[in-house]
Design an enzyme around this catalytic site. Structure first.
Site, PDB file in Angstrom:
ATOM      1  CD  GLU A 291      -3.441  -0.432   2.005  1.00 25.16           C
ATOM      2  OE1 GLU A 291      -2.982   0.015   3.111  1.00 25.16           O
ATOM      3  OE2 GLU A 291      -4.376  -0.702   1.538  1.00 25.16           O
ATOM      4  CG  HIS A 312       9.086 -29.462   0.050  1.00 25.17           C
ATOM      5  ND1 HIS A 312       9.738 -30.576  -0.443  1.00 25.17           N
ATOM      6  CD2 HIS A 312       9.865 -28.740   1.061  1.00 25.17           C
ATOM      7  CE1 HIS A 312      10.761 -30.725   0.442  1.00 25.17           C
ATOM      8  NE2 HIS A 312      10.742 -29.739   1.105  1.00 25.17           N
ATOM      9  CE  LYS A 426     -12.532   1.491   1.248  1.00 28.63           C
ATOM     10  NZ  LYS A 426     -11.982   2.284   2.159  1.00 28.63           N
TER      11      LYS A 426
HETATM   12  O1  PA5 Z   1      -3.089   1.227   5.786  1.00 27.56           O
HETATM   13  C1  PA5 Z   1      -4.153   1.614   5.578  1.00 27.56           C
HETATM   14  O2  PA5 Z   1      -4.623   2.763   5.854  1.00 27.56           O
HETATM   15  C2  PA5 Z   1      -5.392   0.875   5.510  1.00 27.56           C
HETATM   16  O3  PA5 Z   1      -5.238  -0.481   4.966  1.00 27.56           O
HETATM   17  C3  PA5 Z   1      -6.780   0.851   6.549  1.00 27.56           C
HETATM   18  O4  PA5 Z   1      -5.960   0.427   7.718  1.00 27.56           O
HETATM   19  C4  PA5 Z   1      -7.625  -0.356   6.073  1.00 27.56           C
HETATM   20  O5  PA5 Z   1      -8.225   0.301   4.984  1.00 27.56           O
HETATM   21  C5  PA5 Z   1      -8.777   0.115   7.209  1.00 27.56           C
HETATM   22  O6  PA5 Z   1      -9.129   1.267   7.343  1.00 27.56           O
HETATM   23  P1  PA5 Z   1      -9.900   1.853   8.677  1.00 27.56           P
HETATM   24  O7  PA5 Z   1      -9.043   1.898   9.965  1.00 27.56           O
HETATM   25  O8  PA5 Z   1     -10.532   3.051   8.381  1.00 27.56           O
HETATM   26  O9  PA5 Z   1     -11.177   0.909   8.911  1.00 27.56           O
END
Ligand code: PA5
Length: 441
Positions: A291, A312, A426
């Site tokens: 990310e 393996h 989303k």
């Molecule tokens: O690293 C990030 O920002 C994302 O992976 C969020 O943690 C994830 O989308 C969950 O978001 P939230 O804590 O707002 O529910």
């Protein structure tokens, strides 16, 4: 004392020391961007100083709440996804007994720990409800935005179960919320219901939040010493903020090597462990790297394998597949316990040559043999060794990776602290679900 080591001998045939050193001025410049908050995404640099900036009172409040939860439940369910899920799961599985959930509570004094809201699957959640039906349950729902669909749906389902079982006021004592201090539907709900609430700092994004209440509360519920975890992270923090030199700052050395290999066409990194307790640390790292770097059509694709199991399986690909990858071994210096291979009078299985040797000894030879083979197979590889399975060492490892991945993001000239791409699925999903404000699917 550092609990981490980085060995990059098997990188040298692919990358010279001069090439690595040539990055130093750029790394010095980007280090200043971290320290002075002038780089991309600088509103989200709060994670840099969490280990020194979190007060003893703040840790005490988390410990107190964790103790109450431990006292009241047989089963603790942590609800969250992405950065609101993986750090806690990584720490709990790395630091706990492999079969902690199968051991009776009395054995470790800790409840069984389960996770929910990290998928939208009905079998998973229905099976979880079977498991907890006749047990005393507590929940921690974690969401920074307070609007993420997966944990919100799981929380709605679990809240209903708890309220049916304990009544509204009984359920309230068993629910803790971790969210933004002001924004989001979860914050609103927590205020309306009067749930105990912990705040995620504004300047810390999800995948950098394991050392906030996001990770610390579930980790403390598992009976892990969160102060020791923070002390470990402090070592990483003090080294990384004081030194940008590649001879001292291992995070930057790892980042620099990753970046240079990437510029040479090595666009895939395999993080390879030889210890099953690291399984979710690998998952946490994949999310952190994926990310943070995967945007603007750039980024190293982070993959993971668990050896020797995957020798393996994926080992074939690593040895002889498309040469677009490099490999980082993540080792644990010493296991908590040692098992010796016994000698048999009848050597029918031919294993007497290993008699008296520990499994760790054999595992280490498997690692060394793999590193050599992959180097010969033209896979540049390096090895990070974390001394042991202690909270102190894990705190250092968390900080090491956070700083390294953020630095690699800066070297690639992307903002390592946003994730605009996550919104695309989303939007489509909400349209298909006819969510108000998203049009008709
Ligand atoms: O690293 C990030 O920002 C994302 O992976 C969020 O943690 C994830 O989308 C969950 O978001 P939230 O804590 O707002 O529910």
């Amino acid at each position: 004392m550092s609990s981490l080591d980085l060995d990059y001998q098997n990188i040298k045939p692919f990358l010279t020391d001069q090439e690595i050193q040539s990055l130093q001025p750029e790394i010095d410049r980007l280090h200043q961007a971290f320290e002075q908050g002038t780089g991309k995404g600088s509103d989200y640099l709060g994670w840099l100083g969490l280990s020194t900036g979190t007060s003893s009172e703040q840790l005490g409040a988390i410990e107190q709440s964790a103790q109450q939860l431990r006292d009241h439940c047989d089963v603790f369910v942590s609800i969250g996804i992405g950065g609101s899920y993986l750090g806690a799961r990584a720490a709990i599985s790395f630091l706990s007994h492999t079969f902690a959930n199968q051991l009776p509570k009395g054995n470790q004094g800790s409840p069984e720990i389960h996770f929910a809201g990290h998928n939208l699957n009905s079998d998973y959640h229905a099976d979880l409800f079977d498991l907890i039906a006749d047990r005393d349950v507590c929940l921690n729902v974690i969401s920074k935005s307070g609007t993420t669909t997966e944990p919100a749906v799981a929380f709605r389902l679990l809240k209903e179960k708890l309220e049916n079982k304990y009544g509204k006021s009984g359920a309230k004592k068993r629910i803790v919320v971790t969210t933004d201090q002001a924004k989001g539907a979860l914050k609103k709900l927590a205020d309306e219901e009067g749930y105990t609430t912990f705040v995620i700092p504004d300047d810390v994004g999800g995948r950098y939040s394991v050392l906030t209440p996001v990770g610390l509360l579930p980790i403390a519920v598992a009976g892990i010493d969160i102060r020791e975890l923070m002390e470990g992270a402090k070592i990483g923090e003090s080294v990384c903020s004081a030194h940008s030199g590649l001879d001292k700052n291992l995070s930057y050395l790892y980042a620099g090597i990753r970046h240079l290999l990437y510029t040479k066409g090595k666009t895939l990194e395999v993080l390879a462990s030889f210890h099953p307790s690291l399984s979710y640390v690998l998952e946490w790292w994949k999310q952190l790297a994926g990310e943070s770097e995967g945007k603007e059509f750039k980024g190293i694709f982070p993959a993971s394998v668990e050896y020797t199991t995957d020798l393996h399986s994926m080992g074939q690909w690593v040895q002889e597949g498309n040469r677009i990858l490099f490999e980082t071994f993540l080792l644990v210096g010493t296991s908590r316990r040692q098992l010796e291979i016994p000698a048999f009078d009848n050597d029918g299985d031919g294993l007497n040559y290993l008699a008296g040797k520990t499994l760790d000894f054999v595992n280490d030879k498997a690692y060394k043999g793999t590193a050599m083979a992959h180097r010969e197979g033209k896979v540049p590889n390096m090895t990070i060794t974390v001394k042991d399975r202690s909270p102190h060492s894990l705190g250092q490892l968390f900080y090491f990776f956070e700083r390294a991945i953020a630095m690699t993001g800066y070297l690639m000239d992307v903002n390592p602290f946003d994730q605009p791409g996550v919104e695309f699925y989303k939007k489509n999903m909400f349209t298909l679900l006819n969510k108000p404000g998203y049009g008709k699917g």
